[in-house]
Design an enzyme around this catalytic site. Structure first.
Site, short mmCIF file in Angstrom:
data_model
loop_
_atom_site.label_atom_id
_atom_site.label_comp_id
_atom_site.label_asym_id
_atom_site.label_seq_id
_atom_site.Cartn_x
_atom_site.Cartn_y
_atom_site.Cartn_z
N CYS A 23 49.21 35.95 36.09
CA CYS A 23 48.86 35.23 34.44
C CYS A 23 50.59 34.44 34.67
CB CYS A 23 49.06 35.67 33.41
SG CYS A 23 48.40 37.28 33.45
N ARG A 83 48.84 30.32 40.21
CA ARG A 83 49.25 31.64 40.28
C ARG A 83 47.77 32.30 41.00
NH1 ARG A 83 54.47 32.39 38.43
NH2 ARG A 83 53.96 34.48 37.43
N TRP A 116 45.12 36.47 34.90
CA TRP A 116 44.62 37.51 35.70
C TRP A 116 43.73 38.58 35.39
CZ3 TRP A 116 44.65 35.74 41.08
CH2 TRP A 116 44.09 36.37 41.47
N ASN A 164 52.64 38.42 29.83
CA ASN A 164 52.35 38.94 31.20
C ASN A 164 52.91 39.94 31.33
OD1 ASN A 164 51.61 36.51 32.03
ND2 ASN A 164 53.18 35.64 33.16
N GLY A 165 52.63 41.24 32.12
CA GLY A 165 52.66 42.13 32.24
C GLY A 165 52.08 43.37 32.46
N GLU A 219 47.35 46.28 62.42
CA GLU A 219 48.06 44.59 61.82
C GLU A 219 48.89 44.15 62.02
OE1 GLU A 219 46.93 44.08 59.19
OE2 GLU A 219 48.05 42.54 58.35
N LYS A 236 48.74 40.16 62.55
CA LYS A 236 49.52 39.07 61.88
C LYS A 236 50.45 38.06 63.11
CE LYS A 236 49.12 39.37 58.33
NZ LYS A 236 47.83 40.21 58.53
N GLU A 289 47.74 35.40 64.14
CA GLU A 289 47.00 34.38 63.50
C GLU A 289 48.44 33.72 63.29
OE1 GLU A 289 46.19 37.15 59.72
OE2 GLU A 289 44.53 35.58 60.20
N HIS A 295 45.86 55.32 79.82
CA HIS A 295 44.87 55.53 80.24
C HIS A 295 44.52 54.23 80.80
CE1 HIS A 295 44.35 59.45 79.27
NE2 HIS A 295 44.78 59.42 77.71
N LYS A 309 41.52 30.76 54.02
CA LYS A 309 41.69 32.09 53.86
C LYS A 309 40.10 33.35 53.81
CE LYS A 309 44.37 34.67 51.85
NZ LYS A 309 45.11 35.27 52.32
C1 AGP Z 1 44.34 38.72 57.22
O1 AGP Z 1 45.69 38.36 57.41
C2 AGP Z 1 42.80 37.86 57.71
N1 AGP Z 1 43.73 36.03 56.69
C3 AGP Z 1 42.25 38.24 57.31
O2 AGP Z 1 42.23 39.29 58.52
C4 AGP Z 1 40.87 38.79 55.96
O3 AGP Z 1 42.25 40.38 56.14
C5 AGP Z 1 40.39 39.29 57.06
O4 AGP Z 1 39.42 37.78 56.32
C6 AGP Z 1 39.60 40.10 55.21
O5 AGP Z 1 39.52 38.74 53.57
P1 AGP Z 1 39.06 40.23 52.76
O6 AGP Z 1 40.01 40.93 52.39
O7 AGP Z 1 39.60 38.59 51.38
O8 AGP Z 1 38.35 40.20 52.25
#
Ligand code: AGP
Length: 604
Positions: A2, A27, A75, A99-100, A480, A484, A487, A503, A599
């Site tokens: 928020c 935000r 939010w 906020n909070g 993960e 990262k 990406e 293997h 995103k």
């Molecule tokens: C993660 O760093 C990526 N931006 C991508 O893998 C993302 O996690 C994926 O597209 C899923 O998005 P969501 O969590 O909004 O469903």
């Protein structure tokens, strides 16, 4: 997250408040509102959705001369995004923005209701203004009533409150949620939850400390600390660059969001991680009735959170758990049984593949749960139940704090299910609760670790690829870490189970093969170490992330020794995030907006 603004002075109060809220839009929010006291008259405006809806509502409204005003972008955490739940919240003649999360709001609401107070909203915030007026009835002194109100609040808050009896004062309080006050030459005062909202208006700012409360008036500002002792403001010049202010001085939003994980995870835990159990007030008691299996479904980073949490659901909650990649699940003609709880995990709540699997599960008559970061997103609206991760808006395309909050929610959910199934002893539950409580501290970025990783990253800018390896719950974390890196550095990386390297993939081992090895002390340490040994014996270049020194590694990223493997999980997560960040920076990439990525992937 928020946003809060406030103003006391002679300018056009509406404009000052709305311009401030515009600067806080980044935000993320789902409703907004302002309350203005001018010429002894209060005016309040609230609107759901984007700020232009509020601007539209206030277009005829003007102020003249001196006045005070407060504003807020909400939010949703408690209660859906509706006009009733939007701030400011009102008593008989007072308004508050906050906020909070007020942790003891239910107790306060109960007491006030018994005293005859009528509540309009579903929010925790509303108790603040009613409690203030409840005390003011007895003291007739606004400041004393405000002081007593603050003394009775528990949780995290940044508060601005105005009341008709004190038309030239704005009361404030801060604990656990950011709040600052700015001043210009003309003895005006500006409040905000982030300095971007006052850049160009205030010349100097004072950042409140936790426990501070007090008020501003035309003549003065008075600040008191948590013990009630008066203190002087520490005015400092305000930066003039809005974008760098939005990034809070960090180079990228992703970097800022890595550093934010400690505070946003504290929000995620608030009101859920209780003294001796886990509570999800947003979940109906019957959601888990007749459930014998949990199926987790997601994409990308959210899939890694799902996969990691599946170890906890089976190990801790003793519930059969399966995990699906949404784009695969959609077309595999799955067998769906009604005793399965279908759980989708998504930061955006809009990912097309995940959304379609949710529709499939609903069509098959399964109970559904959405774990999302965006309230009133498609998945939150469609699922039978939802849990918000409270990460605040995540601007970096590469997900960091969303993953941390997803993992925190899923870990708590595994304990919540274990409580309901009586499949956990009090001792084991307490051990997990105690460990969860340390997360905000664990997630604080250690500057010397960050500097070590920054220096180390120069060695990992070439080579014919990376393996990220881990065992058990550290395998999804390895996935993960690899994602990262891919990406934002565009270097090839693969997450792999440590035990699987022999293997086949070990054929790739040579000095040009970089292996980032996760070596937790508290889970399968010896097994993991022998897998690393197999690689080092074949001269692969190895960077070990561990609290233990492994003498045959080429590089080492130290994490602090921890008693629980989940603490090691989160510490290693931060190290992996920083490693991909610093490699990407050295390669000169756009960390926040990597090529080819969006995103939220709202298409197939
Ligand atoms: C993660 O760093 C990526 N931006 C991508 O893998 C993302 O996690 C994926 O597209 C899923 O998005 P969501 O969590 O909004 O469903």
């Amino acid at each position: 997250m928020c946003g809060i603004v406030g103003y006391l002075g002679e300018k056009n109060i509406k404009e000052v408040l709305l311009n401030g809220l515009k600067e806080l839009e980044y935000r993320g929010y789902d409703s907004a509102g302002i309350a203005v006291l001018n010429n002894d008259r209060f005016s309040i405006f609230k609107a759901v959705g984007k700020l232009e809806n509020l601007i539209e509502k206030t277009k005829e409204f003007q102020t003249q001369g001196f006045g005070i005003g407060i504003g807020h972008t909400r939010w949703a955490t408690h209660g859906k995004p509706t006009e009733i739940n939007a701030h400011p919240h009102t008593g008989e003649e007072s308004y508050v923005v906050h906020n909070g999360i007020i942790e003891n709001y239910a107790i306060l609401k109960n007491m006030l209701t018994k005293a005859g107070v009528k509540f309009l909203s579903q929010t925790d915030t509303e108790v603040i203004v009613h409690l203030f007026e409840y005390y003011k009835k007895n003291t007739q002194n606004s400041f004393e009533a405000f002081e007593k109100t603050v003394q009775n609040l528990e949780g995290a808050y940044a508060i601005l409150l105005v009341t008709k009896d004190a038309p030239d004062r704005i009361f404030f309080a801060k604990k656990g949620s950011p709040l600052l006050v700015g001043k210009s030459k003309e003895q005006e005062f500006y409040f905000a939850s982030s300095d971007t909202a006052v850049i160009g208006e205030a010349k100097e700012v004072h950042y409140f400390d936790d426990g501070d409360y007090g008020y501003v008036s035309k003549e003065e500002i008075r600040i008191f600390d948590a013990s009630g002792k008066e203190k002087q403001p520490h005015w400092q010049p305000l930066s003039t660059n809005k974008l760098s202010a939005q990034k809070g001085g960090f180079r990228f939003f992703m970097e800022k969001e890595i550093y934010e994980q400690a505070t946003v995870v504290a929000d995620t835990l608030l009101g859920r991680l209780l003294e001796d159990h886990i509570a999800f007030e947003e979940l109906d008691e019957t959601l888990f009735d007749q459930i014998n299996e949990i199926k987790l479904c997601a994409c990308g980073t959210s899939y890694h959170a799902a996969l990691a949490s599946s170890y906890l659901f089976e190990r801790v909650a003793k519930v059969r758990t399966s995990v699906e990649i949404a784009s695969e699940f959609r077309y595999k003609e799955p067998l769906l049984c009604k005793d399965t709880l279908f759980v989708v995990i998504s930061q955006s709540g809009e990912t097309a593949d995940t959304l379609e699997t949710l529709k499939m599960a609903k069509a098959a008559g399964l109970k559904t749960l959405a774990i999302c970061n965006v309230d009133n997103s498609s998945m939150v609206r469609l699922a039978d139940a939802s849990i918000l991760t409270r990460a605040g808006i995540e601007k970096g395309v590469a997900s960091t704090k969303a993953f941390a909050t997803q993992m925190s929610v899923l870990w708590m959910l595994s304990l919540f299910v274990a409580q309901k199934q009586n499949s956990i002893t009090k001792e084991v539950l307490q051990e997990h609760l105690q460990t969860l409580r340390t997360l905000p501290k664990i997630l604080e970025v250690n500057p010397s670790m960050h500097e070590r990783i920054r220096r180390l990253s120069k060695r990992y800018l070439h080579g014919h690829g990376f393996f990220f390896i881990g065992r058990d719950i550290f395998f999804p974390l390895a996935l993960e870490g690899a994602l990262k890196l891919k990406e934002i550095s565009y270097l090839h990386a693969e997450g792999y189970p440590s035990g699987e390297m022999k293997h086949g993939p070990i054929a790739l081992a040579d000095p040009e093969l970089f292996t980032i090895a996760l070596l937790p002390k508290n889970l399968l340490f010896e097994k993991s170490r022998s897998n690393i040994e197999e690689l080092s014996a074949r001269d692969a270049t190895i960077c070990v992330i561990s609290s233990e020194v492994y003498e045959k590694a080429d590089d080492h990223i130290s994490i602090a020794p921890q008693p629980h493997y989940m603490q090691e999980f989160f510490e290693m997560m931060v190290a992996l995030q920083l490693l991909s960040l610093e490699i990407s920076v050295r390669l000169g990439n756009d960390v926040d907006m990597p090529r080819n990525l969006a995103k939220s992937v709202t298409v197939e």
